[in-house]
Design a protein around this motif. Structure first.
Motif, mmCIF file in Angstrom:
data_model
loop_
_atom_site.group_PDB
_atom_site.id
_atom_site.type_symbol
_atom_site.label_atom_id
_atom_site.label_comp_id
_atom_site.label_asym_id
_atom_site.label_seq_id
_atom_site.Cartn_x
_atom_site.Cartn_y
_atom_site.Cartn_z
ATOM 1 N N MET A 87 -37.778 22.493 -19.975
ATOM 2 C CA MET A 87 -36.728 23.246 -20.643
ATOM 3 C C MET A 87 -35.960 22.303 -21.559
ATOM 4 O O MET A 87 -35.686 21.162 -21.195
ATOM 5 N N ILE A 88 -35.620 22.798 -22.710
ATOM 6 C CA ILE A 88 -34.744 22.080 -23.628
ATOM 7 C C ILE A 88 -33.435 22.861 -23.682
ATOM 8 O O ILE A 88 -33.423 24.039 -24.017
ATOM 9 N N TYR A 89 -32.336 22.196 -23.309
ATOM 10 C CA TYR A 89 -31.007 22.787 -23.389
ATOM 11 C C TYR A 89 -30.318 22.246 -24.633
ATOM 12 O O TYR A 89 -30.342 21.045 -24.882
ATOM 13 N N VAL A 90 -29.679 23.140 -25.386
ATOM 14 C CA VAL A 90 -29.045 22.746 -26.645
ATOM 15 C C VAL A 90 -27.572 23.122 -26.618
ATOM 16 O O VAL A 90 -27.226 24.283 -26.401
ATOM 17 N N ASP A 91 -26.725 22.127 -26.839
ATOM 18 C CA ASP A 91 -25.304 22.348 -27.049
ATOM 19 C C ASP A 91 -25.207 22.894 -28.472
ATOM 20 O O ASP A 91 -25.142 22.151 -29.446
ATOM 21 N N ALA A 92 -25.254 24.215 -28.596
ATOM 22 C CA ALA A 92 -25.571 24.853 -29.877
ATOM 23 C C ALA A 92 -24.405 25.014 -30.843
ATOM 24 O O ALA A 92 -24.639 25.246 -32.024
ATOM 25 N N ASP A 93 -23.178 24.912 -30.386
ATOM 26 C CA ASP A 93 -22.062 25.022 -31.323
ATOM 27 C C ASP A 93 -22.157 23.880 -32.321
ATOM 28 O O ASP A 93 -22.158 22.716 -31.954
ATOM 29 N N ALA A 94 -22.287 24.221 -33.590
ATOM 30 C CA ALA A 94 -22.355 23.245 -34.691
ATOM 31 C C ALA A 94 -23.560 22.312 -34.609
ATOM 32 O O ALA A 94 -23.543 21.223 -35.161
ATOM 33 N N CYS A 95 -24.624 22.719 -33.957
ATOM 34 C CA CYS A 95 -25.841 21.904 -33.891
ATOM 35 C C CYS A 95 -26.618 22.063 -35.205
ATOM 36 O O CYS A 95 -27.040 23.166 -35.539
ATOM 37 N N PRO A 96 -26.843 20.968 -35.929
ATOM 38 C CA PRO A 96 -27.505 21.075 -37.230
ATOM 39 C C PRO A 96 -29.034 21.083 -37.173
ATOM 40 O O PRO A 96 -29.683 21.147 -38.209
ATOM 41 N N VAL A 97 -29.620 21.007 -35.970
ATOM 42 C CA VAL A 97 -31.077 20.869 -35.880
ATOM 43 C C VAL A 97 -31.729 21.977 -35.045
ATOM 44 O O VAL A 97 -32.781 21.765 -34.438
ATOM 45 N N LYS A 98 -31.163 23.167 -35.057
ATOM 46 C CA LYS A 98 -31.728 24.265 -34.265
ATOM 47 C C LYS A 98 -33.157 24.598 -34.692
ATOM 48 O O LYS A 98 -34.038 24.784 -33.852
ATOM 49 N N ALA A 99 -33.398 24.685 -35.984
ATOM 50 C CA ALA A 99 -34.747 25.020 -36.470
ATOM 51 C C ALA A 99 -35.749 23.948 -36.060
ATOM 52 O O ALA A 99 -36.884 24.268 -35.677
ATOM 53 N N GLU A 100 -35.352 22.709 -36.107
ATOM 54 C CA GLU A 100 -36.244 21.610 -35.740
ATOM 55 C C GLU A 100 -36.565 21.650 -34.250
ATOM 56 O O GLU A 100 -37.688 21.385 -33.830
ATOM 57 N N ILE A 101 -35.584 22.006 -33.440
ATOM 58 C CA ILE A 101 -35.800 22.116 -31.991
ATOM 59 C C ILE A 101 -36.842 23.180 -31.712
ATOM 60 O O ILE A 101 -37.768 22.978 -30.919
ATOM 61 N N LEU A 102 -36.710 24.332 -32.370
ATOM 62 C CA LEU A 102 -37.664 25.420 -32.158
ATOM 63 C C LEU A 102 -39.071 25.012 -32.574
ATOM 64 O O LEU A 102 -40.053 25.346 -31.899
ATOM 65 N N LYS A 103 -39.175 24.305 -33.662
ATOM 66 C CA LYS A 103 -40.480 23.854 -34.169
ATOM 67 C C LYS A 103 -41.171 22.928 -33.170
ATOM 68 O O LYS A 103 -42.335 23.128 -32.818
ATOM 69 N N VAL A 104 -40.440 21.938 -32.663
ATOM 70 C CA VAL A 104 -41.023 20.974 -31.721
ATOM 71 C C VAL A 104 -41.299 21.649 -30.376
ATOM 72 O O VAL A 104 -42.353 21.436 -29.767
ATOM 73 N N ALA A 105 -40.378 22.494 -29.927
ATOM 74 C CA ALA A 105 -40.561 23.181 -28.646
ATOM 75 C C ALA A 105 -41.799 24.070 -28.670
ATOM 76 O O ALA A 105 -42.566 24.104 -27.698
ATOM 77 N N GLU A 106 -42.011 24.770 -29.765
ATOM 78 C CA GLU A 106 -43.191 25.634 -29.872
ATOM 79 C C GLU A 106 -44.469 24.810 -29.812
ATOM 80 O O GLU A 106 -45.419 25.176 -29.130
#
Length: 146
Positions: free
Chosen positions: A1-20
């Motif tokens: 599991m990858i947990y993301v402190d998502a408020d103001a996180c500038p790399v959400k798209a990158e996280i999804l790409k690597v996680a997939e």
């Protein structure tokens, strides 16, 4: 599991790409609305607007073998203590060897801002930061899979 402190996180798209690519589930945790996803591997958790509510939720759920993405040093310290692998959005890894220094530097910076010795400006997020993050997250995912 990858947990993301998502408020103001500038790399959400990158996280999804690597996680997939690695087949990891992702949980975005925030105090406010998140863009919904149809991907069953992506979860959104909205917590109360209380002080550190998102941090507390992540710290309570992250365990050894999980990856946490946060720029928040106290949260990073709590997650490192549970055995989670932690990185900031610039690719900086927090671990048992450096979390003490990171905490001390954070506290020093806060003290300098309070006394007016420092303006406290954060460096802007760059393409180099994004690239370093992608490399770090990919490496951490491979590490967890081993």
């Amino acid at each position: 599991m990858i947990y993301v402190d998502a408020d103001a996180c500038p790399v959400k798209a990158e996280i999804l790409k690597v996680a997939e690519r690695h087949g990891f589930e992702v949980t975005f945790v925030a105090n406010s609305g998140l863009r919904p996803s149809r991907d069953p591997m992506v979860h959104n958790v909205i917590v109360s607007a209380g002080f550190d509510a998102a941090d507390n939720w992540i710290a309570e759920h992250a365990r050894e073998g999980d990856i946490v993405v946060t720029a928040d040093v106290p949260l990073a310290g709590r997650c490192v203590a549970t055995g989670a692998l932690v990185t900031g959005p610039t690719g900086r890894v927090f671990d048992k060897a450096n979390i003490g220094l990171a905490s001390a530097m954070r506290d020093l910076g806060a003290q300098l801002r309070e006394t007016g010795e420092s303006k406290g400006y954060n460096a802007s997020f760059t393409g180099r930061d994004r690239s370093a993050f992608l490399e770090t997250l990919d490496r951490l995912c491979r590490q967890v899979k081993r």
